[in-house]
Design a protein around this motif. Structure first.
Motif, PDB file in Angstrom:
ATOM      1  N   SER A 200       0.851  -1.194   0.009  1.00  0.00           N
ATOM      2  CA  SER A 200       0.113   0.083   0.067  1.00  0.00           C
ATOM      3  C   SER A 200       0.995   1.258   0.019  1.00  0.00           C
ATOM      4  CB  SER A 200      -0.971   0.029   1.095  1.00  0.00           C
ATOM      5  OG  SER A 200      -0.373   0.026   2.555  1.00  0.00           O
ATOM      6  N   GLN A 201       2.345   0.944   0.302  1.00  0.00           N
ATOM      7  CA  GLN A 201       2.848   2.244   0.240  1.00  0.00           C
ATOM      8  C   GLN A 201       3.051   2.768  -1.194  1.00  0.00           C
ATOM      9  OE1 GLN A 201       6.750   1.876   2.455  1.00  0.00           O
ATOM     10  NE2 GLN A 201       6.119  -0.085   2.948  1.00  0.00           N
ATOM     11  N   ILE A 202       2.926   2.402  -2.245  1.00  0.00           N
ATOM     12  CA  ILE A 202       3.023   2.572  -3.512  1.00  0.00           C
ATOM     13  C   ILE A 202       1.875   3.335  -3.874  1.00  0.00           C
ATOM     14  CG2 ILE A 202       3.220   1.834  -6.084  1.00  0.00           C
ATOM     15  CD1 ILE A 202       4.857  -0.256  -5.349  1.00  0.00           C
ATOM     16  N   PRO A 203       1.831   4.535  -4.398  1.00  0.00           N
ATOM     17  CA  PRO A 203       0.523   5.431  -4.817  1.00  0.00           C
ATOM     18  C   PRO A 203      -0.138   4.933  -5.733  1.00  0.00           C
ATOM     19  CG  PRO A 203       2.482   6.835  -4.447  1.00  0.00           C
ATOM     20  CD  PRO A 203       3.050   5.429  -4.528  1.00  0.00           C
ATOM     21  N   GLU A 204      -1.533   5.051  -5.776  1.00  0.00           N
ATOM     22  CA  GLU A 204      -2.332   4.420  -6.611  1.00  0.00           C
ATOM     23  C   GLU A 204      -1.997   4.840  -8.100  1.00  0.00           C
ATOM     24  OE1 GLU A 204      -6.450   5.023  -6.218  1.00  0.00           O
ATOM     25  OE2 GLU A 204      -6.508   4.163  -4.139  1.00  0.00           O
ATOM     26  N   THR A 205      -1.375   6.082  -8.327  1.00  0.00           N
ATOM     27  CA  THR A 205      -1.080   6.487  -9.699  1.00  0.00           C
ATOM     28  C   THR A 205       0.253   6.000 -10.059  1.00  0.00           C
ATOM     29  OG1 THR A 205       0.414   8.393  -8.490  1.00  0.00           O
ATOM     30  CG2 THR A 205      -1.994   8.948  -9.291  1.00  0.00           C
ATOM     31  N   ALA A 206       0.925   5.212  -9.419  1.00  0.00           N
ATOM     32  CA  ALA A 206       2.357   4.501  -9.564  1.00  0.00           C
ATOM     33  C   ALA A 206       2.275   3.004  -9.807  1.00  0.00           C
ATOM     34  CB  ALA A 206       3.351   4.910  -8.484  1.00  0.00           C
ATOM     35  N   ARG A 207       0.882   2.599  -9.841  1.00  0.00           N
ATOM     36  CA  ARG A 207       0.841   1.043  -9.906  1.00  0.00           C
ATOM     37  C   ARG A 207       0.582   0.449 -11.177  1.00  0.00           C
ATOM     38  NH1 ARG A 207      -3.402   0.775  -4.633  1.00  0.00           N
ATOM     39  NH2 ARG A 207      -1.789   1.752  -3.231  1.00  0.00           N
ATOM     40  N   SER A 208       0.931   0.783 -12.243  1.00  0.00           N
ATOM     41  CA  SER A 208       0.850   0.326 -13.540  1.00  0.00           C
ATOM     42  C   SER A 208       1.649  -0.925 -13.551  1.00  0.00           C
ATOM     43  CB  SER A 208       1.590   1.512 -14.783  1.00  0.00           C
ATOM     44  OG  SER A 208       1.471   0.821 -15.879  1.00  0.00           O
ATOM     45  N   GLY A 209       0.971  -1.961 -14.183  1.00  0.00           N
ATOM     46  CA  GLY A 209       1.399  -3.261 -14.301  1.00  0.00           C
ATOM     47  C   GLY A 209       1.574  -3.902 -13.003  1.00  0.00           C
ATOM     48  N   LEU A 210       0.943  -3.462 -11.985  1.00  0.00           N
ATOM     49  CA  LEU A 210       1.029  -4.207 -10.710  1.00  0.00           C
ATOM     50  C   LEU A 210      -0.403  -4.684 -10.197  1.00  0.00           C
ATOM     51  CD1 LEU A 210       3.494  -1.664  -8.861  1.00  0.00           C
ATOM     52  CD2 LEU A 210       4.156  -4.070  -9.457  1.00  0.00           C
ATOM     53  N   GLY A 211      -1.188  -4.740 -11.149  1.00  0.00           N
ATOM     54  CA  GLY A 211      -2.735  -5.189 -10.820  1.00  0.00           C
ATOM     55  C   GLY A 211      -2.858  -6.296  -9.942  1.00  0.00           C
ATOM     56  N   ASP A 212      -1.862  -7.471 -10.100  1.00  0.00           N
ATOM     57  CA  ASP A 212      -2.123  -8.576  -9.180  1.00  0.00           C
ATOM     58  C   ASP A 212      -1.682  -8.357  -7.837  1.00  0.00           C
ATOM     59  OD1 ASP A 212       0.394  -7.931 -10.261  1.00  0.00           O
ATOM     60  OD2 ASP A 212       0.904 -10.107 -10.407  1.00  0.00           O
ATOM     61  N   TYR A 213      -1.236  -7.344  -7.398  1.00  0.00           N
ATOM     62  CA  TYR A 213      -0.951  -7.101  -5.972  1.00  0.00           C
ATOM     63  C   TYR A 213      -1.848  -6.344  -5.181  1.00  0.00           C
ATOM     64  CZ  TYR A 213       4.071  -8.341  -6.798  1.00  0.00           C
ATOM     65  OH  TYR A 213       5.200  -8.924  -7.021  1.00  0.00           O
ATOM     66  N   TYR A 214      -2.979  -6.197  -6.143  1.00  0.00           N
ATOM     67  CA  TYR A 214      -4.034  -5.104  -5.410  1.00  0.00           C
ATOM     68  C   TYR A 214      -5.521  -5.412  -5.960  1.00  0.00           C
ATOM     69  CZ  TYR A 214      -0.049  -1.770  -5.025  1.00  0.00           C
ATOM     70  OH  TYR A 214       1.039  -1.321  -4.645  1.00  0.00           O
ATOM     71  N   ARG A 215      -5.458  -6.664  -6.646  1.00  0.00           N
ATOM     72  CA  ARG A 215      -6.944  -7.156  -6.843  1.00  0.00           C
ATOM     73  C   ARG A 215      -7.365  -7.647  -5.550  1.00  0.00           C
ATOM     74  NH1 ARG A 215      -4.262 -11.911  -9.183  1.00  0.00           N
ATOM     75  NH2 ARG A 215      -4.240 -11.202 -11.229  1.00  0.00           N
ATOM     76  N   SER A 216      -8.823  -7.798  -5.667  1.00  0.00           N
ATOM     77  CA  SER A 216      -9.680  -8.112  -4.731  1.00  0.00           C
ATOM     78  C   SER A 216     -10.148  -9.526  -5.094  1.00  0.00           C
ATOM     79  CB  SER A 216     -10.865  -7.364  -4.261  1.00  0.00           C
ATOM     80  OG  SER A 216     -11.886  -7.155  -5.415  1.00  0.00           O
ATOM     81  N   GLY A 217     -10.381 -10.653  -4.111  1.00  0.00           N
ATOM     82  CA  GLY A 217     -10.757 -11.831  -4.541  1.00  0.00           C
ATOM     83  C   GLY A 217     -10.080 -12.895  -3.878  1.00  0.00           C
TER      84      GLY A 217
END
Length: 231
Positions: A200-217
């Protein structure tokens, strides 16, 4: 009347450039989150990289000051590609071999090898033998272990059985995904302390290509470090 039409070659080029940019952003972010804070523990060490992929992580470890990096990758094609470009960077300190990461880990542990730093990708996926893997890791007598892979965000120590499509998209196969409490339980039993990476330390604007770390499920990618309790 002439109508403007999209150039398919231009669209393909844009898509490729976007994919490359996302890949670079992903690697840079993962490098920062997984390794950057521990560079002092990598310098002048021997490193084992399990699930080494194309070898870029091995190069990163060598550039961080590791004296020798052994990369283990299951795909012979990726290993061959790395060897063909071995003159790049600090590759003279890197040894890449083709093989199953779990088998090589067991082989090194049984041989009594000492490895200072271990970096493993997807090491705890598709196995019901977490205790065996953690025991082999401890037998290497490492200073620190880095891990990055899939987890199931459950509150109990469980292994989730998940059905996935095969690469050929014909039929399905099953894989096992551990929960954080399962990893922590086995780690403590074998003598490791676990510290989870806070993505969560990475800002939402800098999460390009990192979707698998932030997905719900039921399944998400995560990272953690382990240090022997008596280190």
């Amino acid at each position: 009347m002439n109508q403007m039409q999209d150039d398919p070659d231009e669209d393909h080029s844009k898509a490729v450039n976007l994919s490359l940019e996302q890949s670079r952003s992903r690697h840079q972010a993962r490098h920062a989150m997984i390794l950057d804070c521990f560079r002092h523990m990598i310098a002048d060490t021997t490193v084992l990289c399990l699930g080494a992929g194309d070898g870029q992580w091995c190069r990163d470890l060598a550039m961080a000051g590791a004296l020798h990096v052994l990369g283990v990758e299951e795909s012979p094609a990726l290993v061959d590609a790395f060897r063909r470009g071995a003159g790049i960077g600090a590759a003279e300190r890197i040894e890449m071999i083709a093989g199953a990461p779990h088998e090589k880990l067991a082989e090194l542990a049984d041989a009594g090898r000492q490895i200072d730093v271990v970096l493993g990708f997807d090491l705890f996926e598709n196995t019901g033998e977490l205790g065996r893997i953690f025991t082999h890791l401890m037998q290497l007598r490492p200073r620190i272990v880095f891990s990055d892979g899939l987890i199931t965000p459950a509150e109990d120590p469980v292994l989730r059985l998940q059905r996935i499509r095969t690469k050929a998209q014909v039929g399905t196969q099953l894989r096992l995904i551990p929960s954080p409490p399962a990893i922590e339980m086995v780690a403590r039993f074998t003598g490791f302390e676990v510290d989870w990476t806070d993505w969560s330390q990475i800002p939402e604007t800098a999460r390009s290509g990192l979707g698998d770390y932030y997905r719900s499920g039921p399944v998400v990618r995560s990272s953690f470090t382990m240090i022997p309790q008596d280190f």
